[in-house]
Scaffold this motif. Sequence first.
Motif, short mmCIF file in Angstrom:
data_model
loop_
_atom_site.label_atom_id
_atom_site.label_comp_id
_atom_site.label_asym_id
_atom_site.label_seq_id
_atom_site.Cartn_x
_atom_site.Cartn_y
_atom_site.Cartn_z
N THR A 188 0.80 -1.23 0.00
CA THR A 188 0.00 0.00 0.00
C THR A 188 0.83 1.28 0.00
O THR A 188 0.42 2.27 -0.59
N ASP A 189 1.98 1.26 0.66
CA ASP A 189 2.76 2.49 0.76
C ASP A 189 4.18 2.14 1.18
O ASP A 189 4.44 1.05 1.71
N THR A 190 5.09 3.07 0.96
CA THR A 190 6.47 2.93 1.42
C THR A 190 6.94 4.28 1.93
O THR A 190 6.64 5.31 1.33
N ARG A 191 7.64 4.26 3.03
CA ARG A 191 8.25 5.47 3.58
C ARG A 191 9.76 5.25 3.67
O ARG A 191 10.19 4.20 4.15
N VAL A 192 10.51 6.22 3.21
CA VAL A 192 11.97 6.14 3.23
C VAL A 192 12.50 7.23 4.14
O VAL A 192 12.00 8.36 4.12
N THR A 193 13.50 6.89 4.94
CA THR A 193 14.11 7.88 5.84
C THR A 193 14.84 8.93 5.01
O THR A 193 15.16 8.71 3.84
N GLY A 194 15.13 10.06 5.62
CA GLY A 194 15.77 11.17 4.93
C GLY A 194 17.15 10.83 4.39
O GLY A 194 17.57 11.37 3.37
N ASP A 195 17.87 9.93 5.07
CA ASP A 195 19.20 9.55 4.59
C ASP A 195 19.14 8.44 3.54
O ASP A 195 20.17 7.98 3.06
N LEU A 196 17.94 7.98 3.20
CA LEU A 196 17.69 6.97 2.18
C LEU A 196 18.26 5.60 2.53
O LEU A 196 18.44 4.76 1.65
#
Length: 152
Positions: free
Chosen positions: A37-45
């Motif tokens: 449904t979704d993916t979230r990536v941290t700011g440092d990838l």
Amino acid sequence: MVDAARAQRLAKRITTIVASAISGEIKDPRLAHVTITDTRVTGDLHDATVYYTVMGSTIDAEPDYTEAAAGLAAATGVLRSKVGAGTGVRFTPTLRFELDTVPDATRAMDELLAKARAQDELVARAARDAEPAGDDDPYYHEDGEAGQDARG
């Protein structure tokens, strides 16, 4: 420096890659009813959290969340390799899978709204046939008469 737009683009790409791999390339039967449904990536990838739901095999069947989680855990290495090959980033993010609770919360909210609508309909039906308990105008006016309009 954190590039939020780049993180969002990478998250979309990871969602697409993982979803297509689960539906077409990975032959684990435990993943047959898994939807990304979704993916979230941290700011440092470096870390990606992939959210998924599990549908039942039939309309009345309850989804098997534990089997789906086990299937995703077993396929994490293969999925990460596919993400690395498909994104072309220098460091392939680690993948963590979490069950998406949004559909359940949405279903619960819909049930609450249906209850509220039914209750509102009952109140409206009762109010439609109701008559005032006292006079039409129960307030005291300057001419000393209660229930009479002083304007005429």
